[in-house]
Design a protein around this motif. Structure first.
Motif, PDB file in Angstrom:
ATOM      1  N   LEU A  96      75.262  22.271 -21.048  1.00 57.14           N
ATOM      2  CA  LEU A  96      74.123  21.991 -20.170  1.00 57.14           C
ATOM      3  C   LEU A  96      74.619  21.459 -18.827  1.00 57.14           C
ATOM      4  O   LEU A  96      74.160  21.881 -17.762  1.00 57.14           O
ATOM      5  N   ARG A  97      75.575  20.544 -18.874  1.00 54.58           N
ATOM      6  CA  ARG A  97      76.122  19.993 -17.617  1.00 54.58           C
ATOM      7  C   ARG A  97      76.810  21.092 -16.813  1.00 54.58           C
ATOM      8  O   ARG A  97      76.694  21.146 -15.595  1.00 54.58           O
ATOM      9  N   GLU A  98      77.519  21.958 -17.522  1.00 49.63           N
ATOM     10  CA  GLU A  98      78.229  23.042 -16.820  1.00 49.63           C
ATOM     11  C   GLU A  98      77.236  24.019 -16.185  1.00 49.63           C
ATOM     12  O   GLU A  98      77.465  24.544 -15.097  1.00 49.63           O
ATOM     13  N   PHE A  99      76.108  24.265 -16.838  1.00 52.03           N
ATOM     14  CA  PHE A  99      75.108  25.206 -16.309  1.00 52.03           C
ATOM     15  C   PHE A  99      74.319  24.611 -15.148  1.00 52.03           C
ATOM     16  O   PHE A  99      73.649  25.337 -14.414  1.00 52.03           O
ATOM     17  N   SER A 100      74.350  23.287 -15.010  1.00 54.40           N
ATOM     18  CA  SER A 100      73.463  22.644 -14.047  1.00 54.40           C
ATOM     19  C   SER A 100      73.852  22.971 -12.607  1.00 54.40           C
ATOM     20  O   SER A 100      74.995  22.770 -12.200  1.00 54.40           O
ATOM     21  N   HIS A 101      72.889  23.447 -11.844  1.00 50.42           N
ATOM     22  CA  HIS A 101      73.077  23.621 -10.403  1.00 50.42           C
ATOM     23  C   HIS A 101      72.550  22.401  -9.649  1.00 50.42           C
ATOM     24  O   HIS A 101      72.542  22.379  -8.431  1.00 50.42           O
ATOM     25  N   THR A 102      72.083  21.414 -10.396  1.00 51.37           N
ATOM     26  CA  THR A 102      71.545  20.196  -9.772  1.00 51.37           C
ATOM     27  C   THR A 102      72.634  19.145  -9.589  1.00 51.37           C
ATOM     28  O   THR A 102      72.664  18.440  -8.568  1.00 51.37           O
ATOM     29  N   LEU A 103      73.541  19.058 -10.560  1.00 48.50           N
ATOM     30  CA  LEU A 103      74.569  18.008 -10.487  1.00 48.50           C
ATOM     31  C   LEU A 103      75.442  18.209  -9.255  1.00 48.50           C
ATOM     32  O   LEU A 103      75.828  19.331  -8.926  1.00 48.50           O
ATOM     33  N   GLY A 104      75.705  17.093  -8.567  1.00 45.61           N
ATOM     34  CA  GLY A 104      76.521  17.166  -7.355  1.00 45.61           C
ATOM     35  C   GLY A 104      75.696  17.400  -6.103  1.00 45.61           C
ATOM     36  O   GLY A 104      76.250  17.485  -5.009  1.00 45.61           O
TER      37      GLY A 104
END
Ligand code: BTN
Length: 243
Positions: free
Chosen positions: A187-195
């Motif tokens: 899920l973290r890897e798929f996130s385009h929101t993080l960062g």
């Protein structure tokens, strides 16, 4: 419509050319006659005239422009919102297997090239959950949206639906057996929101900050823990370091 691949990934599949809302239909059916609707029952449609989106918005693209699908999860093993996240992750995996760099905008919008390709809505009913996904097949008149046609992917209903159902079943198995830990890293890897710097609108506040993590409850962590968001709408503002 021939839905043989999707049928193979569901316990029961019902297709409508047109329906009010696949989520509403399934919710109503399971309350009227639960025994007729086993786990992984699927209701899908080419057009919704009264579809529901998140935050009471309407999701009713014109005929043939969208793939709408709802599926039934009986006896969920974790918090309800996780199954909506799993469905969005399934769509990302399916798109990536077709060569498209898809990702997620927290909590469960499916993005391609920063634009929304699909949205997910989960609804709970006693011991069951209905989770629905709407995917744009053709261009729609909504700002910042994109469709399978525009990114050069097949709009074949059965192909796209069966891929997502297959990936969902596999993610769900991982989740039901291994819990959040079994899916959180993906899920973290798929996130385009993080960062990204984000603006979060909750019921009572607007918060701006850097999206630094998704925690083990699926919540969005802002500025390393200064704020933790469990529900709301977010706007991606800019990547860290950009002006
Ligand atoms: C969003 O607002 O992003 C969520 C949209 C979810 C739409 C899907 S289409 C299938 C299912 N039936 C509905 O009425 N809504 C969901």
């Amino acid at each position: 419509m021939d839905l043989k691949f999707s049928t193979a990934h569901s316990s029961k599949l019902v297709y409508f050319e047109q329906i009010g809302s696949t989520n509403h239909y399934l919710m109503e059916k399971i309350s009227q006659n639960p025994a007729d609707w086993p786990d992984m029952s699927v209701v899908c449609a080419s057009e919704q005239t009264n579809g529901s989106g998140r935050h009471s918005r309407v999701w009713s693209p014109p005929s043939g422009a969208s793939l709408s699908c709802s599926l039934l999860v009986r006896n969920p093993k974790g918090a309800a919102h996780w199954y909506g996240i799993l469905l969005a992750m399934a769509a990302v995996i399916s798109l990536r297997s077709q060569g498209v760099e898809a990702g997620l905008k927290w909590p469960n919008d499916v993005l391609v090239e920063g634009k929304k390709l699909a949205g997910v809505l989960g609804q709970a009913s006693s011991d069951s959950l209905v989770v629905g996904i709407g995917i744009n097949l053709q261009p729609i008149q909504i700002d910042n949206s994109v469709s399978l046609a525009e990114i050069g992917l097949t709009q074949d209903f059965d192909f796209q639906l069966s891929n997502i159902l297959g990936e969902f079943s596999s993610l769900r198995r991982d989740f039901d057996l291994g819990g959040v830990a079994a899916v959180l890293e993906r899920l973290r890897e798929f996130s385009h929101t993080l960062g990204l710097e984000v603006r979060v609108t909750t019921d009572d506040r607007v918060i701006e900050g850097l999206a630094t993590d998704i925690d083990n409850q699926g919540r969005l962590v802002i500025n390393g823990g200064e704020e933790i968001i469990s529900a709301g709408d977010i706007l991606h503002l800019r990547r860290l370091g950009e002006v």
